[in-house]
Motif scaffolding. Structure first.
Motif, PDB file in Angstrom:
ATOM      1  N   ALA A  90      -3.453  -9.662  -1.485  1.00  0.00           N
ATOM      2  CA  ALA A  90      -2.789  -8.527  -0.409  1.00  0.00           C
ATOM      3  C   ALA A  90      -4.028  -8.003   0.057  1.00  0.00           C
ATOM      4  O   ALA A  90      -4.945  -7.658  -0.416  1.00  0.00           O
ATOM      5  N   ALA A  91      -3.677  -7.661   1.528  1.00  0.00           N
ATOM      6  CA  ALA A  91      -5.038  -6.920   2.152  1.00  0.00           C
ATOM      7  C   ALA A  91      -5.049  -5.543   1.769  1.00  0.00           C
ATOM      8  O   ALA A  91      -4.086  -4.902   1.295  1.00  0.00           O
ATOM      9  N   GLY A  92      -6.143  -5.087   1.621  1.00  0.00           N
ATOM     10  CA  GLY A  92      -6.455  -3.477   1.331  1.00  0.00           C
ATOM     11  C   GLY A  92      -7.754  -3.504   0.860  1.00  0.00           C
ATOM     12  O   GLY A  92      -8.472  -4.430   0.186  1.00  0.00           O
ATOM     13  N   PHE A  93      -8.091  -2.033   0.494  1.00  0.00           N
ATOM     14  CA  PHE A  93      -9.647  -1.823   0.258  1.00  0.00           C
ATOM     15  C   PHE A  93      -9.409  -1.659  -1.135  1.00  0.00           C
ATOM     16  O   PHE A  93      -8.317  -1.426  -1.925  1.00  0.00           O
ATOM     17  N   GLU A  94     -10.573  -1.620  -2.162  1.00  0.00           N
ATOM     18  CA  GLU A  94     -10.511  -1.515  -3.568  1.00  0.00           C
ATOM     19  C   GLU A  94      -9.816  -0.272  -3.961  1.00  0.00           C
ATOM     20  O   GLU A  94     -10.340   0.780  -2.983  1.00  0.00           O
ATOM     21  N   PRO A  95      -9.235  -0.020  -5.025  1.00  0.00           N
ATOM     22  CA  PRO A  95      -8.859   1.300  -5.539  1.00  0.00           C
ATOM     23  C   PRO A  95      -9.917   2.124  -5.487  1.00  0.00           C
ATOM     24  O   PRO A  95     -11.189   1.901  -6.219  1.00  0.00           O
ATOM     25  N   SER A 149      -7.427  13.656   0.550  1.00  0.00           N
ATOM     26  CA  SER A 149      -5.956  13.699   0.724  1.00  0.00           C
ATOM     27  C   SER A 149      -5.668  13.877   2.265  1.00  0.00           C
ATOM     28  O   SER A 149      -4.430  13.767   2.748  1.00  0.00           O
ATOM     29  N   ARG A 150      -6.637  14.288   3.064  1.00  0.00           N
ATOM     30  CA  ARG A 150      -6.360  14.335   4.592  1.00  0.00           C
ATOM     31  C   ARG A 150      -6.317  12.991   5.171  1.00  0.00           C
ATOM     32  O   ARG A 150      -7.442  12.122   4.983  1.00  0.00           O
ATOM     33  N   LEU A 151      -5.242  12.735   5.869  1.00  0.00           N
ATOM     34  CA  LEU A 151      -5.006  11.282   6.672  1.00  0.00           C
ATOM     35  C   LEU A 151      -6.493  11.177   7.501  1.00  0.00           C
ATOM     36  O   LEU A 151      -6.718   9.894   7.404  1.00  0.00           O
ATOM     37  N   ALA A 152      -6.543  11.951   8.309  1.00  0.00           N
ATOM     38  CA  ALA A 152      -7.710  11.787   9.377  1.00  0.00           C
ATOM     39  C   ALA A 152      -9.034  11.323   8.518  1.00  0.00           C
ATOM     40  O   ALA A 152      -9.729  10.519   9.041  1.00  0.00           O
ATOM     41  N   VAL A 164      -2.894   0.680   6.125  1.00  0.00           N
ATOM     42  CA  VAL A 164      -1.740   1.279   6.591  1.00  0.00           C
ATOM     43  C   VAL A 164      -0.542   0.949   5.938  1.00  0.00           C
ATOM     44  O   VAL A 164       0.307   1.564   5.505  1.00  0.00           O
ATOM     45  N   ALA A 165      -0.236  -0.239   5.453  1.00  0.00           N
ATOM     46  CA  ALA A 165       0.930  -0.905   4.612  1.00  0.00           C
ATOM     47  C   ALA A 165       0.999   0.172   3.334  1.00  0.00           C
ATOM     48  O   ALA A 165       2.176   0.557   3.310  1.00  0.00           O
ATOM     49  N   GLU A 166      -0.139   0.490   2.858  1.00  0.00           N
ATOM     50  CA  GLU A 166       0.024   0.893   1.560  1.00  0.00           C
ATOM     51  C   GLU A 166       0.740   2.302   1.614  1.00  0.00           C
ATOM     52  O   GLU A 166       1.135   2.807   0.725  1.00  0.00           O
ATOM     53  N   ARG A 167       0.263   3.088   2.701  1.00  0.00           N
ATOM     54  CA  ARG A 167       0.684   4.437   2.877  1.00  0.00           C
ATOM     55  C   ARG A 167       2.408   4.292   3.005  1.00  0.00           C
ATOM     56  O   ARG A 167       2.964   5.561   2.711  1.00  0.00           O
ATOM     57  N   GLY A 223       4.296   2.340   1.032  1.00  0.00           N
ATOM     58  CA  GLY A 223       4.690   1.439  -0.143  1.00  0.00           C
ATOM     59  C   GLY A 223       4.769   0.007  -0.044  1.00  0.00           C
ATOM     60  O   GLY A 223       5.397  -0.699  -0.801  1.00  0.00           O
ATOM     61  N   LEU A 224       3.991  -0.527   1.000  1.00  0.00           N
ATOM     62  CA  LEU A 224       4.308  -1.810   1.191  1.00  0.00           C
ATOM     63  C   LEU A 224       2.697  -2.717   1.129  1.00  0.00           C
ATOM     64  O   LEU A 224       1.933  -2.054   0.846  1.00  0.00           O
ATOM     65  N   VAL A 225       2.958  -3.933   0.950  1.00  0.00           N
ATOM     66  CA  VAL A 225       1.579  -4.853   1.035  1.00  0.00           C
ATOM     67  C   VAL A 225       1.543  -5.757   2.099  1.00  0.00           C
ATOM     68  O   VAL A 225       2.689  -6.186   2.466  1.00  0.00           O
ATOM     69  N   ALA A 226       0.384  -5.874   2.609  1.00  0.00           N
ATOM     70  CA  ALA A 226       0.262  -6.971   3.732  1.00  0.00           C
ATOM     71  C   ALA A 226      -0.279  -8.224   2.991  1.00  0.00           C
ATOM     72  O   ALA A 226      -1.345  -8.088   2.318  1.00  0.00           O
ATOM     73  N   VAL A 227       0.510  -9.396   3.004  1.00  0.00           N
ATOM     74  CA  VAL A 227      -0.024 -10.666   2.517  1.00  0.00           C
ATOM     75  C   VAL A 227      -0.057 -11.779   3.614  1.00  0.00           C
ATOM     76  O   VAL A 227       0.623 -11.504   4.642  1.00  0.00           O
ATOM     77  N   ASP A 228      -0.794 -12.670   3.411  1.00  0.00           N
ATOM     78  CA  ASP A 228      -1.180 -13.920   4.282  1.00  0.00           C
ATOM     79  C   ASP A 228       0.193 -14.315   4.610  1.00  0.00           C
ATOM     80  O   ASP A 228       1.093 -14.619   3.496  1.00  0.00           O
ATOM     81  N   ALA A 229       0.605 -14.731   5.744  1.00  0.00           N
ATOM     82  CA  ALA A 229       1.752 -15.307   6.060  1.00  0.00           C
ATOM     83  C   ALA A 229       2.030 -16.657   5.412  1.00  0.00           C
ATOM     84  O   ALA A 229       3.328 -17.004   4.960  1.00  0.00           O
TER      85      ALA A 229
END
Length: 151
Positions: free
Chosen positions: A22-27, A33-36, A108-111, A113-119
């Motif tokens: 899944a795409a995403g940065f390390e925990p 907490s601020r989105l910006a 973006v997806a994690e915000r 509750g989703l994950v982005a995976v390779d097609a």
């Protein structure tokens, strides 16, 4: 006397880690907490992880978008203190395209509750979902047959 064979596999098994699917940065890589602020941190991580320099990224984004993106603009997008300079969606997408940092897509997806995976994993996920549905149907059928037999 038989000479013991050298074990070449145990070390590999003990050090094995599953591949990142899944795409995403390390925990913990993006804090606050601020989105910006989180977006600025994500942009900074994408810039840092790229093999391209900031001038090269700016030039490639300029070519991609058809209008000027400067190195200074990138610095502002990556700065939590530059509140007046926020990255637009089209520039965010161009940044992903140019840097290849799909972890931004995962961010973006994690915000949501989703994950982005390779097609390439789509079919495997669909097979798993079909197997889950099939198991539910089998349980339903068994329960209904049990009711029928009890009549």
């Amino acid at each position: 006397m038989v000479k013991a064979r050298k074990d070449d596999l145990t070390g590999d098994l003990l050090s094995w880690e599953p591949p990142k699917v899944a795409a995403g940065f390390e925990p913990g890589a993006i804090r606050g907490s601020r989105l910006a602020s989180q977006i600025s941190q994500a942009v900074a991580l994408a810039l840092k992880s790229s093999s391209l320099s900031r001038p090269e990224i700016a030039a490639a984004m300029t070519a991609e978008l058809g209008y000027a993106v400067s190195e200074n603009m990138l610095a502002n997008y990556a700065s939590e203190g530059a509140e007046a300079h926020r990255i637009t969606l089209e520039r965010f997408l161009a940044l992903i395209e140019v840097t290849g940092c799909t972890d931004l897509v995962g961010f973006v997806a994690e915000r949501f509750g989703l994950v982005a995976v390779d097609a390439r994993y789509r079919a495997l996920i669909n097979v798993h979902l079909a197997e889950e549905a099939e198991a539910k149907i089998q349980k339903f059928k068994a329960a209904e047959k049990a009711k029928w037999g009890a009549v």
